[in-house]
Design an enzyme around this catalytic site. Structure first.
Site, short mmCIF file in Angstrom:
data_model
loop_
_atom_site.label_atom_id
_atom_site.label_comp_id
_atom_site.label_asym_id
_atom_site.label_seq_id
_atom_site.Cartn_x
_atom_site.Cartn_y
_atom_site.Cartn_z
CG ASP A 166 45.22 23.73 43.31
OD1 ASP A 166 45.95 23.28 44.22
OD2 ASP A 166 44.84 24.91 43.29
CB THR A 167 42.84 19.41 46.38
OG1 THR A 167 43.01 18.35 45.45
CG2 THR A 167 41.77 19.01 47.38
#
Ligand code: IMP
Length: 194
Positions: free
Chosen positions: A68-69
């Site tokens: 996840d970013t």
């Protein structure tokens, strides 16, 4: 060894496969015939990466990882962070997200920001987290048109061009995702050496 990457994003799969090399066969969600909409309901990047990896591990019993970013802006207390994809609303596009961010930074002299990618890996039930960070600053207006997401308004530290003014090779060699994936790759090399 085989590892499932909890994504169908072609770009991410290519990037990760190039970094981890032949030692590990990276399978996508399509490869394991998982067509579920995996919920991303946590309020941290780490939480969402773990939700996705645990979903695959618990349902299929396969070793796997998920990422996840987010873009974390100092003057906004770390926003948009985990909400980066939907900053301007659930159905919104990158253009609206960037406009909202530039608007919220109007008149602020602190433009410091960082992209952060968290990767959660599960092998035989054991969980490991990897963090990749690239520090930089937010421009006053959009620059360049390559890349995606917030690339036109982010200048990485030590450079004068935005991510969207760089070639994909250049961006990918310094990006948050690259740095997190490199750590994952080093960990796997050490674990499965010989
Ligand atoms: P994801 O977790 O990789 O889907 O990223 C969540 C959101 O962060 C994306 O929808 C983009 O808005 C933003 N984002 C992630 N990586 C990048 C990048 O490399 N450049 C610009 N924006 C990004």
């Amino acid at each position: 060894m085989k590892l499932v990457f909890a994504t169908n994003n072609r770009h991410k799969l290519d990037e990760v496969r190039a970094i981890v090399g032949d030692r590990v066969e990276v399978l996508s969600l399509n490869d394991i015939e998982c067509h579920d909409e995996i919920p991303e309901t946590a309020d941290t990047l780490q939480g969402n990466a773990l939700i996705k990896a645990r979903y695959i591990y618990d349902k299929y019993g396969l070793d796997c990882f998920a990422d996840d970013t987010g873009l974390e802006v100092e003057a906004l207390g770390g926003e948009p962070g985990v909400y980066s994809a939907r900053y301007a609303g659930e159905e919104c596009c990158s253009e609206a997200n960037m406009q909202k961010l530039l608007h919220n930074l109007t008149g602020k002299s602190n433009r410091n920001a960082q992209f952060r990618t968290v990767i959660a890996l599960i092998i035989n039930g054991e969980e490991k987290l990897f963090n990749g960070i690239v520090k930089g600053s937010i421009t006053e207006e959009k620059r360049g048109d390559s890349g995606f997401g917030y690339d036109p308004i982010f200048i990485p530290e030590g450079f004068s061009e935005s991510f969207a003014q760089m070639s994909s090779e250049q961006k990918n060699s310094i990006s948050h995702r690259y740095r997190a994936t490199e750590q994952l790759s080093n960990y796997l090399k050490e674990k499965y050496k010989g």
